[in-house]
Design an enzyme around this catalytic site. Structure first.
Site, PDB file in Angstrom:
ATOM      1  N   HIS A   1       0.821  -1.217   0.000  1.00 30.73           N
ATOM      2  CA  HIS A   1       0.000   0.000   0.000  1.00 30.73           C
ATOM      3  C   HIS A   1       0.849   1.257   0.000  1.00 30.73           C
ATOM      4  CE1 HIS A   1       0.521   1.031   4.332  1.00 30.73           C
ATOM      5  NE2 HIS A   1       0.505  -0.267   4.538  1.00 30.73           N
TER       6      HIS A   1
ATOM      7  N   CYS B   1       2.415  -5.055   6.989  1.00 29.19           N
ATOM      8  CA  CYS B   1       2.203  -4.815   5.561  1.00 29.19           C
ATOM      9  C   CYS B   1       3.405  -4.082   4.972  1.00 29.19           C
ATOM     10  CB  CYS B   1       0.928  -4.009   5.339  1.00 29.19           C
ATOM     11  SG  CYS B   1      -0.580  -4.987   5.570  1.00 29.19           S
TER      12      CYS B   1
END
Length: 358
Positions: free
Chosen positions: A263, A282
């Protein structure tokens, strides 16, 4: 004479153009094996004592007797071709220091400081163990070496997009901190989400959001968050799309049991750091627009302008890829890069130590 031969072989390793992202077996294994044999040869000489600098930092034009010793070690490691200029910090030494810093993931300022000395003084036995561990990892690796694929190497803080043996895109990344490590696994990227909501994980709600709400009753409103339900005794909280969204303007999904994905991020300043283990697991991308543009190149309706508009629209939009892309999140602390340079990185999660049984 033997030391000259060893240094010559290291120069060969440092100029053999082959990338670990291209092929995690075959030639990559052979190049590491060659480096391993030379480190083993150096270790038999028994001349790898700790070097101590008289100053915290030495830089261009400085003079010190220790520079003669440092130059010789850099020559043995293949970073410096010839030892000359005596105890003077010469431009040639500065170039050698920068190369050493780059291939060890250090700030390449050309100055000899604490981080440089720590890496330079790493015992040969440790480097031998590191090379052996990564060679064993290559044997066990199932990462594909053909076709289009995305490879993220955690200790390198780097992501590559490969088409067969050709690197088409690379970028800096932020990975999980040691308390929330990014998992090593393989999957398939299927979906891009523009202007995403961030569904806050339960662990972050419990450990971070609820204490923040207790301190500040307007915390949710201040951070563009909302409660959308309840599960297991905890509120389900999500952050709305917007410039301060923790996922930035786009995320890339490869559904997996670890809930890990790529992301964007509003925290761009973290990419200025050499060591970037800051996330909750992440992987944050420094060039999310470029990755979206590449992945959507076969969908002509998604022009660069359309992508930018979707990223800043403020309303979530899901886009399925016409071709799914394999993703491999790997963990290599020693490799030979596309420029032929032997690299080492810190074992940030301790996987090397675990594999070596230490």
């Amino acid at each position: 004479m033997k030391n000259r031969f060893i240094a010559f072989i290291f120069c060969l390793v440092l100029t053999s153009a082959h990338s670990y992202a291209q092929d995690l077996g075959g030639k990559q294994y052979q190049l590491l094996e060659k480096a391993l044999s030379q480190y083993q040869a150096l270790s038999t000489k028994g001349e790898w004592s700790t070097i101590t600098s008289p100053k915290p930092v030495l830089k261009l034009k400085d003079t010190s007797a220790v520079l003669v010793v440092i130059k010789e070690r850099l020559r043995l490691l293949g970073d410096l071709r010839r030892v000359r200029d005596g105890n003077v910090f010469s431009p040639a030494l500065e170039d050698a220091v920068k190369q050493f810093q780059l291939r060890h993931g250090l700030e390449d300022d050309g100055a000899i400081g604490p981080a440089f000395m720590k890496a330079l003084n790493m015992p040969l036995e440790k480097r031998i163990e590191q090379l052996s561990t990564n060679m064993s990892r290559i044997k066990e690796d199932t990462t594909k070496s053909t076709g289009t694929r995305i490879i993220a190497n955690i200790p390198e803080f780097k992501l590559y997009v490969m088409e067969d043996n050709r690197e088409v895109l690379s970028m800096d990344i932020v990975v999980g901190k040691t308390s929330n490590p990014t998992v090593v696994f393989s999957d398939t990227l299927e979906t891009i989400v523009f202007s995403p909501y961030w569904n806050v994980p339960a662990s972050i709600v419990r450990n971070e959001i609820l204490p923040a709400i207790n301190r500040n009753g307007s915390y949710l409103a201040d951070n563009n968050m909302e409660i959308v339900g309840k599960a297991d005794g905890l509120p389900k909280i999500r952050q709305k799309p917007g410039p301060d969204n923790a996922l930035g303007d786009v995320k890339f999904l490869f559904p997996n049991k670890y809930d890990i994905y790529f992301h964007d991020t509003p925290s761009k300043s973290l990419f200025e750091k050499k060591k970037r283990a800051f996330s909750h697991g992440c992987i944050r991308l420094s060039q999310p627009y470029e990755l979206a543009q590449y992945l959507l190149k076969d969908q002509p309706q998604w022009t660069g302008t359309e992508i930018l508009e979707a990223m800043s629209a403020g309303s979530e939009k899901w886009v399925k890829l016409t071709t799914k892309i394999p993703v491999d999140i790997i963990y290599y602390t020693a490799w030979v890069d596309a420029g032929g340079t032997l690299n080492f990185r810190d074992d940030i999660y301790g996987h090397d130590r675990e594999q070596a049984g230490l």
